[in-house]
Design a protein around this motif. Structure first.
Motif, mmCIF file in Angstrom:
data_model
loop_
_atom_site.group_PDB
_atom_site.id
_atom_site.type_symbol
_atom_site.label_atom_id
_atom_site.label_comp_id
_atom_site.label_asym_id
_atom_site.label_seq_id
_atom_site.Cartn_x
_atom_site.Cartn_y
_atom_site.Cartn_z
ATOM 1 N N GLU A 2 0.814 -1.205 0.000
ATOM 2 C CA GLU A 2 0.000 0.000 0.000
ATOM 3 C C GLU A 2 0.855 1.266 0.000
ATOM 4 O O GLU A 2 1.906 1.302 0.620
ATOM 5 C CB GLU A 2 -0.835 -0.006 1.274
ATOM 6 N N ILE A 50 -20.931 13.806 9.140
ATOM 7 C CA ILE A 50 -19.916 13.470 8.133
ATOM 8 C C ILE A 50 -18.515 13.701 8.703
ATOM 9 O O ILE A 50 -17.634 12.848 8.570
ATOM 10 C CB ILE A 50 -20.128 14.324 6.849
ATOM 11 N N SER A 53 -17.631 11.027 11.218
ATOM 12 C CA SER A 53 -17.347 9.742 10.574
ATOM 13 C C SER A 53 -15.992 9.756 9.882
ATOM 14 O O SER A 53 -15.253 8.763 9.929
ATOM 15 C CB SER A 53 -18.419 9.417 9.535
ATOM 16 N N LEU A 54 -15.668 10.874 9.215
ATOM 17 C CA LEU A 54 -14.361 10.951 8.534
ATOM 18 C C LEU A 54 -13.228 10.800 9.538
ATOM 19 O O LEU A 54 -12.290 10.032 9.324
ATOM 20 C CB LEU A 54 -14.213 12.303 7.821
ATOM 21 N N THR A 57 -12.918 7.358 10.803
ATOM 22 C CA THR A 57 -12.301 6.494 9.790
ATOM 23 C C THR A 57 -10.787 6.708 9.755
ATOM 24 O O THR A 57 -10.027 5.763 9.512
ATOM 25 C CB THR A 57 -12.911 6.777 8.395
ATOM 26 N N PHE A 58 -10.334 7.931 10.001
ATOM 27 C CA PHE A 58 -8.888 8.181 10.080
ATOM 28 C C PHE A 58 -8.273 7.485 11.294
ATOM 29 O O PHE A 58 -7.054 7.381 11.399
ATOM 30 C CB PHE A 58 -8.591 9.684 10.200
ATOM 31 N N THR A 144 -12.741 17.094 0.142
ATOM 32 C CA THR A 144 -12.624 15.636 0.052
ATOM 33 C C THR A 144 -11.969 15.124 1.336
ATOM 34 O O THR A 144 -11.447 15.922 2.129
ATOM 35 C CB THR A 144 -11.739 15.228 -1.143
ATOM 36 N N ALA A 145 -11.955 13.803 1.494
ATOM 37 C CA ALA A 145 -11.317 13.211 2.673
ATOM 38 C C ALA A 145 -9.834 13.569 2.690
ATOM 39 O O ALA A 145 -9.259 13.865 3.743
ATOM 40 C CB ALA A 145 -11.495 11.699 2.654
ATOM 41 N N ARG A 146 -9.216 13.582 1.502
ATOM 42 C CA ARG A 146 -7.782 13.909 1.426
ATOM 43 C C ARG A 146 -7.520 15.371 1.800
ATOM 44 O O ARG A 146 -6.486 15.688 2.374
ATOM 45 C CB ARG A 146 -7.232 13.584 0.032
ATOM 46 N N ASN B 38 -5.544 3.188 1.548
ATOM 47 C CA ASN B 38 -6.716 2.382 1.897
ATOM 48 C C ASN B 38 -7.644 3.153 2.841
ATOM 49 O O ASN B 38 -8.855 3.232 2.613
ATOM 50 C CB ASN B 38 -6.205 1.080 2.540
ATOM 51 N N ILE B 39 -7.062 3.740 3.875
ATOM 52 C CA ILE B 39 -7.874 4.502 4.844
ATOM 53 C C ILE B 39 -8.488 5.734 4.170
ATOM 54 O O ILE B 39 -9.672 6.029 4.348
ATOM 55 C CB ILE B 39 -7.021 4.916 6.061
ATOM 56 N N LEU B 40 -7.682 6.435 3.382
ATOM 57 C CA LEU B 40 -8.191 7.649 2.732
ATOM 58 C C LEU B 40 -9.280 7.310 1.709
ATOM 59 O O LEU B 40 -10.266 8.042 1.585
ATOM 60 C CB LEU B 40 -7.043 8.423 2.074
ATOM 61 N N ASP B 41 -9.120 6.196 1.026
ATOM 62 C CA ASP B 41 -10.163 5.778 0.069
ATOM 63 C C ASP B 41 -11.458 5.413 0.806
ATOM 64 O O ASP B 41 -12.551 5.724 0.344
ATOM 65 C CB ASP B 41 -9.689 4.580 -0.767
ATOM 66 N N LYS B 42 -11.290 4.750 1.954
ATOM 67 C CA LYS B 42 -12.475 4.386 2.755
ATOM 68 C C LYS B 42 -13.205 5.642 3.203
ATOM 69 O O LYS B 42 -14.435 5.734 3.141
ATOM 70 C CB LYS B 42 -12.031 3.619 4.012
ATOM 71 N N ALA B 43 -12.425 6.635 3.654
ATOM 72 C CA ALA B 43 -13.023 7.895 4.125
ATOM 73 C C ALA B 43 -13.721 8.606 2.967
ATOM 74 O O ALA B 43 -14.827 9.137 3.117
ATOM 75 C CB ALA B 43 -11.950 8.787 4.730
ATOM 76 N N GLN B 44 -13.085 8.584 1.781
ATOM 77 C CA GLN B 44 -13.689 9.248 0.621
ATOM 78 C C GLN B 44 -14.978 8.527 0.209
ATOM 79 O O GLN B 44 -15.982 9.170 -0.138
ATOM 80 C CB GLN B 44 -12.679 9.272 -0.547
ATOM 81 N N LEU B 46 -16.945 6.972 2.120
ATOM 82 C CA LEU B 46 -17.956 7.359 3.114
ATOM 83 C C LEU B 46 -18.622 8.686 2.731
ATOM 84 O O LEU B 46 -19.833 8.835 2.831
ATOM 85 C CB LEU B 46 -17.226 7.489 4.441
ATOM 86 N N LEU B 47 -17.789 9.613 2.243
ATOM 87 C CA LEU B 47 -18.332 10.910 1.795
ATOM 88 C C LEU B 47 -19.240 10.723 0.586
ATOM 89 O O LEU B 47 -20.313 11.300 0.501
ATOM 90 C CB LEU B 47 -17.172 11.818 1.362
#
Lengths: 231, 180
Positions: A2, A50, A53-54, A57-58, A144-146, B38-44, B46-47
């Motif tokens: 990864e 949201i 949850s984000l 998830t982190f 975005t999450a990123r 993997n974690i960032l994709d999971k978070a995305q 979720l969004l």
């Protein structure tokens, strides 16, 4: 394997040294957010969910929440979280006022707490307004999450020094490296920096004069650098 | 070269500033590395997969915007405090821009962004500006009622173009209103 988002050179060198020790001893480290507590202050319930949850998830250990700046400050006082993620527009107390209180109120448990301000505004004057209130990072919605992760990583890897002047206390508003800074020099310690800046300006001006001479142009003539033959 | 030479006549006097480097407790807690893809994709994901309905919120912001427009219309020109009136319309527009895209209504974000740009530029409200605001309001409401998610495709581009053209026509008619 990864891909990991490395945030600085030392992390990358850890990765490389892991490689030199052989494939079986290859170690990839990642952030452990399980001991981190973050306060999310947002009046829009779906958006609050949201954000929570984000962060979960982190891997963030505990996410506290509040529905406006006033409630947020009370929770901040009581719980002293590691970071605040706040919306700008809230009633009765908005994210900017919350930041000012976190920085300046004698009851604040940590005036250095990192604050990420979320907002739909992206115009420069709004960013400046947030920065002047002592906000650490600015996160434009929709994100975005990123985007959120990058702001958090920035706080972890590139923390800013704090400045206290007569009318400001907060993270240093000069984000860029000193020799790249071109804004007004208002600090007493800026004397040497001002001289350097002036020297750079002079050198740039001389360079421009040189280009004009070569191209046979007069001072004040506008030119497109791609049109000039330097041969 | 002296320090005074570097000081513009109109500049505030230089101020004393103290610098503090607070301990980086966060770094101590999280350690090194970063987050995996993997974690960032999971978070995305979720969004992208959140099913919260944005329409009630959107309607709330649209109502607030309309109240702002109505307040402007109700006041005689001489008593209109333009900055606060613009704010009454600007802030709900900002909420629409911010939250639309978070809940799959990217077209709402794009259109509200245009409205914000318009409101940030004008410094006075006149009947033509009110008409433009109403056009934006009607369009966003239609998008929410029609549940047009994403960028709205060809129809979305056409709506956007019509609104942008209206703004251009406004500034052609009132060049003095364009402050930047």
């Amino acid at each position: 394997m990864e891909k990991i988002y490395y945030n600085n050179i030392s992390n990358f060198s850890n990765f490389l040294w892991g490689g030199f020790l052989g494939p079986r001893r290859f170690v990839v480290m990642s952030y452990k957010f399980d001991k981190v507590r973050i306060l999310v202050v947002e009046d829009n319930a779906p958006m609050l969910d949201i954000c929570k949850s984000l962060l979960l998830t982190f891997g963030v250990g505990e996410v506290l929440s509040a529905r406006n700046g006033e409630e947020g400050f009370q929770i901040f006082r009581k719980e002293n979280p590691d970071m605040i993620l706040a919306d700008w527009m809230m009633h009765p107390t908005d994210g900017i006022s919350l930041t000012r209180r976190a920085r300046n109120d004698p009851a604040s448990p940590n005036p250095y707490v990192p604050v990420i301000l979320m907002t739909g505004f992206s115009e420069k004057k709004r960013v400046v307004q947030a920065r002047d209130a002592g906000v650490t990072e600015f996160l434009v919605k929709p994100f975005t999450a990123r985007d959120l992760y990058k702001r958090i990583a920035q706080i972890i890897e590139r923390p800013r020094q704090f400045v206290r002047s007569e009318d400001f206390f907060g993270p240093d508003r000069r984000r860029k490296a000193v020799n790249e800074y071109n804004g007004p020099l208002k600090r007493e310690s800026d004397g040497a920096l001002a001289i350097k800046q002036k020297q750079r300006m002079k050198s740039a001006s001389m360079h421009l004069d040189e280009i004009r001479d070569k191209a046979g142009l007069n001072k004040g003539d506008k030119f497109d650098i791609t049109d000039i033959d330097f041969s | 070269m002296t320090d005074n030479n570097d000081h513009h006549y109109n500049m505030a006097p230089r101020r004393k500033a103290d610098f503090h480097i607070p301990p980086n407790h966060l770094k101590m807690k999280v350690g090194y590395g970063g987050l995996t893809d993997n974690i960032l994709d999971k978070a995305q994901a979720l969004l992208e997969n959140n099913t919260a309905d944005f329409r009630p919120l959107g309607e709330m912001y649209l109502d607030a915007m309309m109240r702002g427009v109505a307040a402007v219309k109700a006041l005689p020109n001489s008593t209109t405090d333009d900055e606060s009136m613009i704010s009454a319309i600007l802030f709900p527009a900002m909420q629409l821009k911010a939250n639309g895209g978070m809940f799959h209504y990217y077209l709402v974000t794009q259109i509200s962004d245009r409205l914000i740009q318009f409101l940030e530029v004008i410094d006075e409200i006149d009947p033509d500006a009110i008409e433009i605001m109403q056009a934006f309001h009607t369009t966003i409401r239609a998008i929410l009622l029609g549940q047009i998610k994403g960028d709205g495709g060809q129809r979305g581009s056409e709506l956007m173009k019509a609104l942008v053209d209206a703004c251009y026509r406004y500034f052609e008619k009132h060049p003095e209103k364009k402050t930047s």
